[in-house]
Design a protein around this motif. Structure first.
Motif, PDB file in Angstrom:
ATOM      1  N   LEU A  28      44.554  52.839  74.196  1.00 41.22           N
ATOM      2  CA  LEU A  28      45.250  51.917  73.306  1.00 41.22           C
ATOM      3  C   LEU A  28      45.984  52.763  72.277  1.00 41.22           C
ATOM      4  O   LEU A  28      45.369  53.486  71.496  1.00 41.22           O
ATOM      5  N   LYS A  30      48.084  52.544  69.080  1.00 37.26           N
ATOM      6  CA  LYS A  30      48.469  51.670  67.965  1.00 37.26           C
ATOM      7  C   LYS A  30      49.634  52.330  67.231  1.00 37.26           C
ATOM      8  O   LYS A  30      49.548  53.497  66.854  1.00 37.26           O
ATOM      9  N   THR A  31      50.725  51.585  67.046  1.00 42.14           N
ATOM     10  CA  THR A  31      51.892  52.116  66.361  1.00 42.14           C
ATOM     11  C   THR A  31      52.276  51.192  65.210  1.00 42.14           C
ATOM     12  O   THR A  31      51.783  50.058  65.105  1.00 42.14           O
ATOM     13  N   SER A  32      53.179  51.660  64.387  1.00 42.86           N
ATOM     14  CA  SER A  32      53.639  50.854  63.264  1.00 42.86           C
ATOM     15  C   SER A  32      54.508  49.682  63.719  1.00 42.86           C
ATOM     16  O   SER A  32      54.851  48.825  62.906  1.00 42.86           O
ATOM     17  N   GLY A  34      53.506  47.935  66.631  1.00 42.72           N
ATOM     18  CA  GLY A  34      52.662  47.161  67.533  1.00 42.72           C
ATOM     19  C   GLY A  34      51.832  48.051  68.437  1.00 42.72           C
ATOM     20  O   GLY A  34      51.912  49.282  68.366  1.00 42.72           O
ATOM     21  N   ASP A  35      51.034  47.431  69.289  1.00 48.53           N
ATOM     22  CA  ASP A  35      50.089  48.158  70.133  1.00 48.53           C
ATOM     23  C   ASP A  35      50.542  48.184  71.590  1.00 48.53           C
ATOM     24  O   ASP A  35      51.107  47.208  72.103  1.00 48.53           O
ATOM     25  N   LYS A  37      48.946  49.203  75.477  1.00 50.79           N
ATOM     26  CA  LYS A  37      47.841  49.608  76.339  1.00 50.79           C
ATOM     27  C   LYS A  37      48.415  50.457  77.462  1.00 50.79           C
ATOM     28  O   LYS A  37      49.373  50.048  78.129  1.00 50.79           O
ATOM     29  N   ASP A  61      47.305  61.071  65.766  1.00 51.54           N
ATOM     30  CA  ASP A  61      47.224  60.179  64.605  1.00 51.54           C
ATOM     31  C   ASP A  61      48.294  60.525  63.574  1.00 51.54           C
ATOM     32  O   ASP A  61      48.413  61.689  63.144  1.00 51.54           O
ATOM     33  N   ILE A 265      49.724  55.189  64.823  1.00 54.72           N
ATOM     34  CA  ILE A 265      48.565  55.075  63.927  1.00 54.72           C
ATOM     35  C   ILE A 265      47.416  55.878  64.516  1.00 54.72           C
ATOM     36  O   ILE A 265      46.835  56.749  63.861  1.00 54.72           O
ATOM     37  N   ASN A 266      47.088  55.603  65.764  1.00 54.00           N
ATOM     38  CA  ASN A 266      46.092  56.378  66.484  1.00 54.00           C
ATOM     39  C   ASN A 266      46.147  56.048  67.971  1.00 54.00           C
ATOM     40  O   ASN A 266      46.819  55.077  68.370  1.00 54.00           O
ATOM     41  N   LYS A 268      43.338  55.555  71.083  1.00 47.81           N
ATOM     42  CA  LYS A 268      41.916  55.456  71.393  1.00 47.81           C
ATOM     43  C   LYS A 268      41.695  55.313  72.898  1.00 47.81           C
ATOM     44  O   LYS A 268      42.430  54.591  73.577  1.00 47.81           O
TER      45      LYS A 268
END
Length: 271
Positions: A28, A30-32, A34-35, A37, A61, A265-266, A268
């Protein structure tokens, strides 16, 4: 002694399990904006395991998507982009190593959502080794038959350029000697000879055409077919294609860097 052996065996088994490559990895991101997969392909194990290692270390990150071209791709993974000043030129950073190419065309190709590894050009990187961390995600566009014809002509031009660099390397010492001696006419004659040799080699190369099953994907979903067979595709976005569009739509400035920072953002690992 029996208890000691049991504990030792358990430790050995645990250690062996921890060093086994991951398979069927889902991430996953995560960005500024939206996300997304992302599925990593088992067919490209070195790229898969490297990306997982970096994700688990938190390497990605807060890094930027530092190069964005609408209807083409969004690129990130440069560690120098973290907290970078607006005017800073980006795109040369990495973890200090490269990953051997795992090009698996036509099974893995540049459809919309494809995750692929950035790399330096063929003139300095004939083995097509990937950046250790920089990646791009394909947005692309849809194509018709006229577009495919243009792409296939581009294949020929790219092969010509590749053969030119290879042939130039063969004559490098001779050309350097002529240049140092100031023998400009012979130098130019050698250049013509090299170009003729390149065309001869090109005529013996098999014609590269886009397979029909891939054309159907490029007609409907879209992508960037001219990159196929030149960069390692090692995953794809399975949810969140609209996030690619949102990032690709931002206004950009010098070197295709977004004027508004778009960042990861990160990342995972989900399994």
């Amino acid at each position: 002694m029996k208890n000691f052996l049991s504990i030792a065996l358990a430790v050995i088994l645990l250690s062996a399990c921890s060093t086994q490559p991951k398979e069927g990895v889902m991430l996953l991101m995560k960005t500024s904006k939206g996300d997304m997969k992302i599925k990593l392909y088992d067919e490209t194990p070195q790229h898969r395991d490297n990306f997982v290692k970096l994700a688990e270390q938190g390497f990605y990150d807060s890094l930027l998507f530092h190069r964005v071209i609408n209807e083409f791709m969004i690129q990130g993974g440069d560690p120098e982009s973290k907290g970078a000043e607006p005017a800073k030129m980006l795109g040369n950073g990495g973890p200090g190593y490269q990953v051997p190419a795992e090009i698996n065309y036509p099974a893995l190709f540049h459809k919309k959502g494809a995750l692929a590894a950035a790399r330096t050009g063929d003139n300095v990187n004939p083995e097509k080794k990937s950046s250790g961390s920089q990646f791009y995600i394909v947005q692309g566009k849809t194509y018709n038959d006229e577009g495919f014809a243009s792409i296939e002509k581009r294949y020929v031009d790219m092969k010509r350029q590749q053969l030119f660099y290879q042939t130039l390397e063969e004559y490098k010492d001779t050309l350097q000697a002529l240049q140092q001696a100031g023998n400009q006419q012979t130098f130019m004659d050698m250049r013509v000879l090299i170009e003729e040799e390149v065309e001869k080699k090109l005529s013996n190369e098999p014609k590269q055409a886009i397979p029909e099953e891939l054309k159907e994907v490029y007609r409907t979903i879209g992508g960037v077919p001219h990159l196929d067979d030149n960069y390692t595709v090692f995953g794809e976005v399975v949810e969140g294609l609209e996030v690619i569009d949102a990032i690709a739509a931002v206004e950009t400035g010098q070197a295709d860097r977004p004027r508004e920072d778009v960042y990861i953002i990160n990342v995972k690992v989900l399994n």
